[in-house]
Design a protein around this motif. Structure first.
Motif, PDB file in Angstrom:
ATOM      1  N   ALA A   1       0.810  -1.226   0.000  1.00  0.00           N
ATOM      2  CA  ALA A   1       0.000   0.000   0.000  1.00  0.00           C
ATOM      3  C   ALA A   1       0.841   1.273   0.000  1.00  0.00           C
ATOM      4  CB  ALA A   1      -0.939  -0.012   1.202  1.00  0.00           C
ATOM      5  N   GLY A   2       2.157   1.143  -0.069  1.00  0.00           N
ATOM      6  CA  GLY A   2       3.023   2.318  -0.097  1.00  0.00           C
ATOM      7  C   GLY A   2       3.184   2.997   1.238  1.00  0.00           C
ATOM      8  N   GLN A   3       3.008   2.239   2.327  1.00  0.00           N
ATOM      9  CA  GLN A   3       3.039   2.816   3.669  1.00  0.00           C
ATOM     10  C   GLN A   3       4.270   2.402   4.474  1.00  0.00           C
ATOM     11  OE1 GLN A   3      -0.673   1.113   4.941  1.00  0.00           O
ATOM     12  NE2 GLN A   3      -1.911   2.758   4.051  1.00  0.00           N
ATOM     13  N   TYR A   4       5.277   1.846   3.804  1.00  0.00           N
ATOM     14  CA  TYR A   4       6.452   1.347   4.518  1.00  0.00           C
ATOM     15  C   TYR A   4       7.706   1.872   3.831  1.00  0.00           C
ATOM     16  CZ  TYR A   4       8.694  -1.923   7.742  1.00  0.00           C
ATOM     17  OH  TYR A   4       9.424  -2.475   8.776  1.00  0.00           O
ATOM     18  N   PRO A   5       8.223   3.012   4.265  1.00  0.00           N
ATOM     19  CA  PRO A   5       9.305   3.694   3.539  1.00  0.00           C
ATOM     20  C   PRO A   5      10.629   2.949   3.507  1.00  0.00           C
ATOM     21  CG  PRO A   5       8.838   4.806   5.626  1.00  0.00           C
ATOM     22  CD  PRO A   5       7.744   3.792   5.423  1.00  0.00           C
ATOM     23  N   ALA A   6      10.830   1.957   4.391  1.00  0.00           N
ATOM     24  CA  ALA A   6      12.116   1.258   4.427  1.00  0.00           C
ATOM     25  C   ALA A   6      12.295   0.286   3.259  1.00  0.00           C
ATOM     26  CB  ALA A   6      12.259   0.500   5.745  1.00  0.00           C
ATOM     27  N   VAL A   7      11.229   0.017   2.517  1.00  0.00           N
ATOM     28  CA  VAL A   7      11.307  -0.969   1.441  1.00  0.00           C
ATOM     29  C   VAL A   7      12.204  -0.481   0.308  1.00  0.00           C
ATOM     30  CG1 VAL A   7       9.277  -0.083   0.191  1.00  0.00           C
ATOM     31  CG2 VAL A   7       9.922  -2.505  -0.015  1.00  0.00           C
TER      32      VAL A   7
END
Length: 361
Positions: free
Chosen positions: A46-52
Motif C-alpha cells: 500500500a506504499g506505507q512502509y518507507p524502508a522498502v
C-alpha cells in the motif's frame, strides 16, 4: 523460479527470478513450503512502509525443507524441516554487542522482504544460524507462525507480568491473538478488542480459554466488571475493573496509543507494536504522577524465535486456530483481498473474514 515481487505501490506480481546459489561455507538453501502474509507485507504494497527497497521479493514468515548446505555445515542435511529466522544481526556493532541485535546498525539492506529479497519464492538462501528444525508432526502452515510469535514474545518480555493482572489487546488479527495467547501462557487474563463484528466472531473461536472479546475498551471494562472475582473482573478488595482500568494494554493497531492511556490503570503498562498511526500527545502527568509506562518492541530477541517454535510445537499456542486460509502463490491477489488489500482498486480496508493467510510457493 517464480517469485512474488513488489516494484511500486499497488504493483506486485509473480515473475521469474534467478535461483539463489550457495556461496559461503555456512549457507543454507531452503525449499520454501509455506509463508505467512504479514501486516508489513500489506503496508509495503500500500506504499506505507518507507524502508522498502523495490524491486524486492516479499515475505519473511517462512518455513520449508533444507535443499542444500554449504561446505562448512555438518549438523544439517538436505530434507530436514526448518523455520527461517529473518532477523539479521551482524553480532559485532554497538547495538548487537549491547544486547539489542534487533536494532543492528547493519540491518539496512539485510531485511528479508523489505530491503533484501524475501521468501515468497521456491528457494531462499540464508545462513545456518538463522534456521531452526521443525518437529515432524507440526504442519508447515502452523510453523509459519513462528516468526510473528517470536516478535510477540519479544514484546511480552518488555512487560512486568502478574497472574492477577488483566490485559486488553487491541486488534484481534493474528498478532493480537498471538499476544493474547502469549499472555495467557504466562497466566494473564484479558480481553481482545476488535471493532469488526466478523473478526470478533473469528476471535471468539481462536482466543485463549477464559479471555473475552469486546468491541472497544469501554465495553471491555463494563463486561469485565460484571465478572465475579476469579473470573476476570473483580479484584481482591472488591474494586471493579471499571474502577481501576487495565493493568496492561497492547496496541497492535498503531492507532490507539493516545486514546488507550485513559483506560490504563495507574502503574499500568502500554505496549505499542503497531507500525501505523500518527504522532500522539501525552501529558507528562501520565508518567510522573500516574506511573504509567509506554514501551515498544519489534522483531525477535534473546532466543524468542526458538521459544516461539517450542510453544507451537507443544501446542501451548494453538497455531492451527489462527491459520484461516492456505493458498498457492498464484492466488496471491485473492489472498491479499482476504486481508483487505484490493490491488485493482488500489485501496486498503480492514480485513473481515480472515486471520492468518499462508501462501505456498
Amino acid at each position: 523460479m517464480e517469485s512474488l515481487v513488489y516494484s511500486a505501490p499497488w504493483t506486485v506480481r509473480v515473475v521469474e527470478t534467478e535461483e539463489p546459489r550457495l556461496s559461503k561455507p555456512d549457507d543454507v538453501l531452503v525449499e520454501v513450503k509455506a509463508v505467512g502474509i504479514c501486516g508489513t507485507d500489506l503496508g509495503i504494497i500500500a506504499g506505507q512502509y518507507p524502508a522498502v527497497r523495490p524491486p524486492v521479493v516479499l515475505g519473511h514468515e517462512a518455513v520449508g525443507v533444507v535443499h542444500a548446505v554449504g561446505s562448512g555445515i555438518e549438523d544439517l542435511i538436505p530434507g530436514e524441516r526448518v523455520a527461517i529466522d529473518p532477523t539479521y544481526a551482524c553480532l559485532h556493532c554497538h547495538m548487537c554487542t549491547t544486547g539489542r541485535p534487533n536494532h543492528c546498525l547493519r540491518k539496512d539492506g539485510t531485511e528479508s522482504g523489505v530491503s533484501a529479497d524475501g521468501m515468497f519464492r521456491k528457494l531462499h538462501l540464508t545462513q545456518r544460524r538463522f534456521v531452526h528444525r521443525i518437529a515432524p508432526h507440526v504442519p508447515f502452515e502452523n510453523a509459519a507462525l513462528t516468526e510473528p510469535l517470536s516478535c510477540v514474545l519479544t514484546g511480552v518480555a518488555q512487560l512486568l507480568l502478574r497472574t492477577d493482572y488483566h490485559a486488553a489487546v487491541i486488534g484481534a488479527g493474528p498478532m493480537g491473538l498471538l499476544y493474547a495467547h502469549a499472555l495467557a501462557v504466562q497466566g494473564v487474563r484479558g480481553t481482545l478488542i476488535e471493532i469488526s463484528p466478523q473478526r470478533r466472531a473469528l476471535a471468539e473461536q481462536a482466543a485463549p480459554a477464559g479471555w473475552m472479546v469486546a468491541r472497544d475498551l469501554d465495553a471491555a471494562l463494563r463486561q469485565g466488571s460484571r465478572k465475579p472475582y476469579g473470573a476476570g473482573g473483580g479484584r481482591g478488595n472488591g474494586e471493579s475493573l471499571r474502577d481501576l482500568g487495565f493493568d496492561i494494554i497492547v496496541d497492535t493497531s498503531g492507532f490507539a496509543l493516545e486514546s488507550s492511556l485513559a483506560f490504563l490503570a495507574r502503574g499500568g503498562q502500554l505496549l505499542s507494536v503497531g507500525l501505523g498511526g500518527t504522532p500522539v500527545t501525552v501529558d507528562p502527568v501520565v508518567f510522573a504522577d500516574h506511573s504509567k509506562r509506554i514501551v515498544g518492541s519489534i522483531d525477535s530477541l534473546n532466543g524468542s524465535f526458538a521459544a516461539a517454535l517450542d510453544l507451537i510445537t507443544t501446542g501451548r499456542v494453538p497455531a492451527d486456530r489462527l491459520v484461516s486460509h492456505v493458498l498457492p502463490l498464484s492466488a496471491h491477489r485473492e489472498a491479499l483481498a482476504l486481508l483487505g488489500v484490493d490491488l485493482a482498486e488500489r485501496r486498503r480496508v480492514a480485513p473481515a473474514d480472515a486471520l492468518k493467510v499462508v501462501l505456498v510457493p
